[in-house]
Enzyme design. Structure first.
Site: not given
Ligand code: GLC
Length: 613
Positions: A114, A257, A299, A366, A491
């Site tokens: 991921d 995150d 985030e 991203h 993405r």
């Molecule tokens: C956050 C990241 C994303 C990822 C997700 C799971 O949202 O920005 O890219 O897929 O976490 O870890």
């Protein structure tokens, strides 16, 4: 000095213990272990970083000044590996970047990563990118050159290849308890009724069945990302230790995150629960005790009333910084509709928040763009959610001859009508289309559109973050379609390798690259040189009596700025009049009064004035 750890701990001890024991009642032993982790991490922290902490503790607003300007990039895409990044620092310095977000670097399994967000070892850098020593070396060199480093801390889940997951899979109960394991589908099926899906198409559902041990495991994101169970104090303790280990490598900003997801509760949507806030508050205290120079960036890609609580309160702050996600999505809505009314309202909301709240502003990152707009408010303009999302996606994927966007959909679930969007800025604002068509006039216009959007980003309070490649107008990377490990995840369209040949063209004054690069470079320089861009400034929107044109006012310590942005593909006039004398346009140096500001298609200006005090 020796006592500083004890002093800082004493400030927070009562609240820390209270919160910890509220989450984990009867777990005093674990709290003692937790404190040992903090002390141990403090002891391991090197003298330079401790010095940095002390300076920042004395200057707590260090990250709120206008001289901080960021960029986010993938180490491999930009320079191969960490050593490569070190060799390319001159380019970042030339651009004006002094906040560098290195996208996930920790070990992960190829094809099940991921994009690095499925960590298999929190103590090891992915070998192809380098080693922990390389990271420490890079952060130290960056610090010497005035660059701060941001890194992700993926705390909601581990990879299925993490040692804990392997041991859980092997049947060790102690490790199964660090995740959510179920013998049958009874409880998962209840969760499924209440939890929305993050990746409805590429990874439907919130659970994965493990046939070899006949168990279901919770996987909110991809099936190979196993959700950690923060009800277990060992998980919080060990993950805190991992976070502090990163901080001790010289990371200045820790991006936590997917933080809204970390606490799960049956019969809820498992997002933003109050225990999440307790944990974030605990982590904030942890950094203040062990490494007060380190910031937490949350985030939280959610609607505004879910985002703002992650700042906490003045007495009990949580994150230092949060993403300004609604402004980002509203900006792209404005590009597609050429109507600034929603964006104006969004700016009014943001500027009415306390100035202590620091937002991270960005145009692209991203991830995909999710269309999280204020649909309740848009109703009065006759705009309805599902139809509008379709319009936006059609616009940015160029479904009609006059739609200049060249993006791709992400997780298009026709039953929900909720597709999201991928693409680089240059491709979304027409540069890709018009340079392919060799339409010089419209190419010029689309370059102005990209610059106008950046100027708008740099006008806002907070920390502006460029997406690597946008500064040279890099377009989409379609090669991911050919890569079996990436083709399912659109993405990757905007995660291509940095094009150094294109970057070289920034030196050729007549090139598109030079126009964009020098424009952005100038914005960064101007911003860092004028106090009016500092977070303490008053910010307001100015009525332009033209729905295509947005005008923003800023005032700080005798400096005033009126910034005007034309989101239309036609020349427009902002019908404004400030009546307070002569301003200087910062990009051209032109002196003028502010009366009826005329702008070309996608034109923008920064009108600046200093008052004698
Ligand atoms: C956050 C990241 C994303 C990822 C997700 C799971 O949202 O920005 O890219 O897929 O976490 O870890």
């Amino acid at each position: 000095m020796e006592n500083e750890f004890k002093e800082r701990l004493a400030v927070h001890y009562d609240e820390l213990k209270w919160l910890y024991c509220e989450l984990y009642s009867g777990c005093e032993d674990f709290f003692e272990d937790f404190l040992d982790i903090l002390e141990d991490s403090y002891e391991k922290r090197n003298a330079n970083l401790k010095k940095r902490d002390r300076l920042r503790k004395k200057d707590q607003d260090w990250y709120k000044r206008s001289d901080l300007s960021g960029m986010m990039l993938y180490v491999d895409a930009f320079a191969g590996n960490l050593k490569g990044v070190k060799d390319k620092l001159d380019y970042l310095v030339e651009t004006g970047v002094n906040y560098l977000h290195l996208m996930p670097l920790l070990d992960t399994t190829d094809g099940k990563s991921d994009g690095g967000y499925a960590v298999s070892d929190f103590r090891r850098i992915k070998p192809s990118l380098g080693t922990m020593e390389d990271l420490e070396e890079l952060t130290a060199v960056c610090h010497k050159r005035g660059i701060n480093i941001c890194m992700d801390f993926v705390m909601n889940h581990t990879s299925e290849d993490h040692e804990w997951a392997k041991r859980a899979r092997a049947g060790e109960k102690e490790y199964q308890d660090r995740y959510f394991f179920f013998e049958n589908y009874d409880i998962p099926s209840i969760y499924e009724q209440y939890c929305p899906q993050v990746f409805p198409i590429s990874a439907p559902g919130n659970f994965t069945w493990l046939p070899e041990i006949d168990r279901h495991v919770m996987t909110t994101f991809y099936p190979y990302q196993w959700d950690l169970n923060y009800r277990n104090p060992v998980v919080l303790n060990e993950m805190t230790d991992n976070l502090l280990n990163l901080a001790n490598k010289g990371v200045d900003i820790v991006r936590i995150d997917a933080v809204p997801y970390i606490w799960k509760e049956l019969y809820t949507n498992c997002r933003n629960l109050k225990q999440v806030h307790s944990i974030v508050r605990i982590l904030r205290m942890v950094t203040e005790i062990v490494c007060p120079g380190v910031l937490l960036l949350g985030e939280v890609v959610m609607e505004p009333d879910k985002v703002v609580p992650y700042f906490g309160t003045v007495e009990k702050p949580e994150c230092h910084m949060l993403y300004n996600v609604t402004t980002m999505a509203s900006t792209w809505h404005t590009v597609a509709t050429m109507d600034v009314r929603l964006l104006k309202r969004q700016m009014d909301i943001i500027s009415s928040l306390p100035k202590e709240y620091t937002f991270l502003n960005y145009l692209r990152c991203h991830d995909d763009i999710g269309w999280g707009l204020d649909y309740e408010w848009l109703k009065q303009l006759g705009i309805e959610e599902v139809a509008h999302k379709k319009y936006l996606n059609d616009f940015f994927t160029g479904k009609q001859w006059n739609f200049f966007g060249r993006g791709e959909l992400y997780n298009d679930d026709p039953s929900l009508g909720d597709a999201r969007l991928c693409g680089m800025t240059a491709s979304l604002c027409g540069i890709e289309k018009f340079s392919y068509e060799k339409n010089e006039e419209l190419l010029e216009q689309s370059i102005r559109c990209a610059l106008m959007l950046h100027a708008y980003m740099y006008t806002q309070s907070g920390i502006p973050i460029l997406y690597s490649g946008d500064e040279i107008g890099q377009e989409n990377d379609y090669s991911y379609h050919e890569d079996p490990l990436k083709c399912q995840d659109s993405r990757y369209l905007h995660r291509g390798g940095f094009d150094w040949k294109k970057a070289e063209k920034r030196k050729d004054k007549l090139s598109t690259e030079s126009e964009i690069y020098s424009g952005i470079q100038k914005m960064i320089r101007l911003r860092s040189g004028c106090k009016v861009f500092e977070s303490g400034a008053d910010v307001w929107t100015v009525n332009t009596y033209n729905d295509h044109v947005l005008a923003i006012g800023r005032y700080y310590q005798g400096e005033k700025l009126i910034a005007v942005f034309n989101f239309s593909d036609e020349p427009e006039t902002a019908w404004i009049s400030e009546n307070d004398g002569i301003y200087a346009e910062l990009f051209t140096g032109e002196k003028r009064e502010i009366v009826n500001v005329e702008l070309p298609a996608y034109g923008y200006c920064w009108l600046y004035k200093r008052f004698e005090q």
